[in-house]
Scaffold this motif. Structure first.
Motif, PDB file in Angstrom:
ATOM      1  N   LYS A 245     -48.291  66.848  61.852  1.00 34.03           N
ATOM      2  CA  LYS A 245     -47.310  67.309  62.619  1.00 34.03           C
ATOM      3  C   LYS A 245     -46.789  66.216  63.282  1.00 34.03           C
ATOM      4  N   GLY A 246     -47.355  65.181  63.918  1.00 34.40           N
ATOM      5  CA  GLY A 246     -46.852  64.078  64.874  1.00 34.40           C
ATOM      6  C   GLY A 246     -46.004  63.033  64.185  1.00 34.40           C
ATOM      7  N   ASP A 247     -46.268  62.943  62.585  1.00 35.30           N
ATOM      8  CA  ASP A 247     -45.645  61.700  61.913  1.00 35.30           C
ATOM      9  C   ASP A 247     -44.639  62.511  61.143  1.00 35.30           C
ATOM     10  N   GLY A 248     -44.328  63.660  61.122  1.00 32.89           N
ATOM     11  CA  GLY A 248     -43.382  64.215  60.164  1.00 32.89           C
ATOM     12  C   GLY A 248     -43.171  65.785  60.210  1.00 32.89           C
ATOM     13  N   GLY A 249     -43.527  66.506  61.133  1.00 28.59           N
ATOM     14  CA  GLY A 249     -43.758  67.711  60.903  1.00 28.59           C
ATOM     15  C   GLY A 249     -42.406  68.681  61.590  1.00 28.59           C
ATOM     16  N   VAL A 250     -41.280  68.001  61.749  1.00 25.40           N
ATOM     17  CA  VAL A 250     -40.125  68.698  62.427  1.00 25.40           C
ATOM     18  C   VAL A 250     -39.211  69.050  61.403  1.00 25.40           C
ATOM     19  N   TYR A 251     -38.922  70.447  61.260  1.00 24.49           N
ATOM     20  CA  TYR A 251     -37.860  70.966  60.714  1.00 24.49           C
ATOM     21  C   TYR A 251     -36.547  71.243  61.519  1.00 24.49           C
ATOM     22  N   THR A 252     -35.624  70.628  61.189  1.00 23.99           N
ATOM     23  CA  THR A 252     -34.234  70.810  62.023  1.00 23.99           C
ATOM     24  C   THR A 252     -33.100  70.987  60.968  1.00 23.99           C
ATOM     25  N   SER A 253     -31.699  71.267  61.475  1.00 23.03           N
ATOM     26  CA  SER A 253     -30.489  70.985  60.607  1.00 23.03           C
ATOM     27  C   SER A 253     -29.521  70.029  61.204  1.00 23.03           C
ATOM     28  N   ALA A 254     -28.535  69.523  60.526  1.00 21.34           N
ATOM     29  CA  ALA A 254     -27.644  68.641  60.884  1.00 21.34           C
ATOM     30  C   ALA A 254     -27.037  69.046  62.229  1.00 21.34           C
ATOM     31  N   TYR A 255     -26.918  70.345  62.264  1.00 22.52           N
ATOM     32  CA  TYR A 255     -26.099  71.038  63.411  1.00 22.52           C
ATOM     33  C   TYR A 255     -26.968  70.664  64.665  1.00 22.52           C
ATOM     34  N   ASP A 256     -28.293  70.948  64.559  1.00 22.46           N
ATOM     35  CA  ASP A 256     -29.216  70.980  65.764  1.00 22.46           C
ATOM     36  C   ASP A 256     -29.557  69.372  66.011  1.00 22.46           C
ATOM     37  N   TYR A 257     -29.523  68.739  65.012  1.00 21.43           N
ATOM     38  CA  TYR A 257     -29.936  67.098  65.294  1.00 21.43           C
ATOM     39  C   TYR A 257     -28.604  66.596  65.984  1.00 21.43           C
ATOM     40  N   ALA A 258     -27.439  66.844  65.558  1.00 21.67           N
ATOM     41  CA  ALA A 258     -26.409  66.414  66.238  1.00 21.67           C
ATOM     42  C   ALA A 258     -26.282  66.833  67.782  1.00 21.67           C
ATOM     43  N   ARG A 259     -26.642  68.027  67.926  1.00 19.33           N
ATOM     44  CA  ARG A 259     -26.741  68.403  69.468  1.00 19.33           C
ATOM     45  C   ARG A 259     -27.801  67.706  70.367  1.00 19.33           C
ATOM     46  N   GLY A 260     -29.001  67.602  69.653  1.00 16.18           N
ATOM     47  CA  GLY A 260     -30.044  66.762  70.356  1.00 16.18           C
ATOM     48  C   GLY A 260     -30.109  65.482  70.384  1.00 16.18           C
ATOM     49  N   SER A 261     -29.294  64.804  69.432  1.00 18.23           N
ATOM     50  CA  SER A 261     -29.383  63.601  69.610  1.00 18.23           C
ATOM     51  C   SER A 261     -28.611  62.682  70.824  1.00 18.23           C
ATOM     52  N   THR A 262     -27.700  63.412  71.205  1.00 14.22           N
ATOM     53  CA  THR A 262     -26.939  62.847  72.374  1.00 14.22           C
ATOM     54  C   THR A 262     -28.241  62.713  73.707  1.00 14.22           C
ATOM     55  N   SER A 263     -28.919  63.830  74.026  1.00 18.98           N
ATOM     56  CA  SER A 263     -29.801  63.742  74.865  1.00 18.98           C
ATOM     57  C   SER A 263     -30.943  62.783  74.457  1.00 18.98           C
ATOM     58  N   LEU A 264     -31.324  62.779  73.324  1.00 23.03           N
ATOM     59  CA  LEU A 264     -32.453  61.864  72.907  1.00 23.03           C
ATOM     60  C   LEU A 264     -31.923  60.442  73.034  1.00 23.03           C
ATOM     61  N   ILE A 265     -30.742  60.003  72.688  1.00 23.84           N
ATOM     62  CA  ILE A 265     -30.463  58.849  72.873  1.00 23.84           C
ATOM     63  C   ILE A 265     -30.274  58.330  74.341  1.00 23.84           C
ATOM     64  N   TYR A 266     -29.911  59.524  75.086  1.00 21.20           N
ATOM     65  CA  TYR A 266     -30.034  59.030  76.698  1.00 21.20           C
ATOM     66  C   TYR A 266     -31.391  58.817  77.060  1.00 21.20           C
ATOM     67  N   ALA A 267     -32.274  59.762  76.673  1.00 19.72           N
ATOM     68  CA  ALA A 267     -33.574  59.532  76.912  1.00 19.72           C
ATOM     69  C   ALA A 267     -34.190  58.227  76.602  1.00 19.72           C
ATOM     70  N   LEU A 268     -33.857  57.674  75.471  1.00 16.90           N
ATOM     71  CA  LEU A 268     -34.358  56.437  75.135  1.00 16.90           C
ATOM     72  C   LEU A 268     -33.761  55.275  75.764  1.00 16.90           C
ATOM     73  N   GLN A 269     -32.335  55.499  76.249  1.00 16.68           N
ATOM     74  CA  GLN A 269     -31.923  54.602  77.035  1.00 16.68           C
ATOM     75  C   GLN A 269     -32.526  54.290  78.543  1.00 16.68           C
ATOM     76  N   LEU A 270     -33.034  55.466  79.107  1.00 21.01           N
ATOM     77  CA  LEU A 270     -34.053  55.495  80.096  1.00 21.01           C
ATOM     78  C   LEU A 270     -35.282  54.935  79.951  1.00 21.01           C
ATOM     79  N   ALA A 271     -35.721  55.292  78.630  1.00 20.46           N
ATOM     80  CA  ALA A 271     -37.036  54.604  78.205  1.00 20.46           C
ATOM     81  C   ALA A 271     -36.951  53.296  78.247  1.00 20.46           C
ATOM     82  N   GLU A 272     -35.923  52.344  77.722  1.00 22.72           N
ATOM     83  CA  GLU A 272     -35.667  51.278  77.532  1.00 22.72           C
ATOM     84  C   GLU A 272     -36.055  50.584  79.029  1.00 22.72           C
ATOM     85  N   GLY A 273     -35.592  51.453  80.121  1.00 22.16           N
ATOM     86  CA  GLY A 273     -35.690  50.659  81.511  1.00 22.16           C
ATOM     87  C   GLY A 273     -37.302  50.685  81.693  1.00 22.16           C
TER      88      GLY A 273
END
Length: 377
Positions: A245-273
């Protein structure tokens, strides 16, 4: 954790905006038609999204399930393979932000059956592929018939009294590390990995139809994987390593990935801090490209940051790029494991005038494949 997720989700976009010029759209259509001409074969979904700006480009071609004839579209759920790692990394980041662990914690604190040789391995070493842990795939018994779980991976490597190199010394891509991170999430959160991802990640990112594949689970709008052999596609949806699971178990759609990527990238920008507290958080892959939190970090020809990853597993090939400054996501998910996606995606990037620095003359997908196979140092 909730406050952090509210902050992350504050920037969640309404969905999709056109990135390419209108004249480029026909070129993208032509590339899809060129590489995936058969609408009755397994295929691909290409999607370009710009955060919070309306509707963007999406084109699906092919069949998600050859038995039912269901067509691929933006709502088709694909196995992401190694693209999943960015979500596992986000889960660990949330636990750190909630004070439930430190990225400098030794992994044996949570997984004590690991051998003494791994005593110096920290959580951050798993996140950036600098742990030196052995590749579990090399130790699967020849008579193995049942699919391996993340727990199986732990059991396999706990018997190995060696590492490739001292932790933190160099980059070496490792599925082993991300399988252990899934177990870490379970140990620290008290939830199964699948439940934690559903409750704390997908639900909060508004990825309503995304999930972790577990035995017996039903995946709505599921794409099944296929392999091209002698001119014919054969069912090739699962392998011995497809149940981790941890290395490759996610199932998602292009639609869902696009929705989540905004918040994901914002979280990673916080993580870079976090580099102030964790100066070794990112590991250099080669000059100009680093790895951390489930992404390769590089720059395009204009000096803008680009985060990218691909996924390869039985029946599936995928690739994603995220441009935080341009607020842009490009994704291609395919339910066939031939190499068609490599030249296809390279042509897409040429149309969009994207040139990732540091990967040499290879196309992006091939370069990443070489990294995973330890052929780039």
């Amino acid at each position: 954790m909730k406050k952090l997720l509210i902050l992350i989700c504050f920037v969640l976009f309404s969905m999709l905006h056109l990135y390419a010029q209108e004249s480029d759209l026909s070129k993208l259509d032509e590339v899809v038609d060129q590489y995936y001409p058969d609408s009755q074969a397994p295929g691909i979904i290409l999607q370009i999204s710009k955060y919070g700006m309306g509707t963007g480009y999406a084109k699906g071609r092919g069949i998600a399930n050859l038995e039912t004839g269901e067509q691929i579209d933006s709502l088709t759920n694909f196995r992401l393979a190694s693209v999943s790692k960015q979500f596992t990394a986000l889960a660990v980041f949330l636990l750190e932000a909630n004070g439930q662990l430190k990225l400098t914690d030794k992994i044996r604190k949570y997984l004590p059956t690991l051998p003494e040789e791994t005593a110096s391995v920290e959580v951050q070493h798993l996140l950036n592929h600098s742990s030196g842990l052995v590749d579990y795939e090399n130790y699967i018994p020849e008579n193995q018939k049942e699919q391996l779980s993340d727990r199986s991976v732990l059991e396999l490597i706990s018997r190995i009294d060696s590492v490739y190199f001292p932790a933190g010394r160099q980059f070496r891509y490792s599925n082993t590390g991300y399988c252990l991170l899934a177990l870490l999430v379970e140990q620290v959160s008290g939830k199964s990995y699948a439940d934690f991802m559903r409750d704390e990640v997908f639900r909060e990112l508004d990825m309503k139809h995304s999930q972790i594949m577990v035995p017996g689970a039903q995946v709505r709008n599921r794409a099944y994987g296929y392999h091209l052999e002698n001119g014919k596609f054969t069912f090739a949806d699962q392998s011995i390593t497809s149940a981790t699971k941890g290395d490759g178990g996610v199932y998602t759609s292009a639609y869902d990935y696009a929705r989540g990527s905004t918040s994901l990238i914002y979280a990673l920008q916080l993580a870079e801090g976090l580099v102030t507290e964790y100066p070794n958080l990112f590991m250099e892959v080669k000059p100009g490209i680093r790895y951390g939190f489930g992404f390769f970090f590089g720059k395009d020809q204009h000096g803008d940051q680009v985060l990218f990853h691909s996924g390869e597993s039985t029946g599936f090939h995928n690739v994603v790029l995220n441009f935080p400054n341009k607020k842009l996501t490009i994704s291609a998910f395919s339910n066939r494991d031939d190499l068609q996606i490599a030249p296809f995606f390279q042509d897409v990037l040429q149309i969009l005038e994207v040139d990732i620095q540091g990967i040499g003359t290879n196309d992006l997908f091939t370069w990443l494949s070489n990294v995973y196979a330890h052929r780039i140092h």
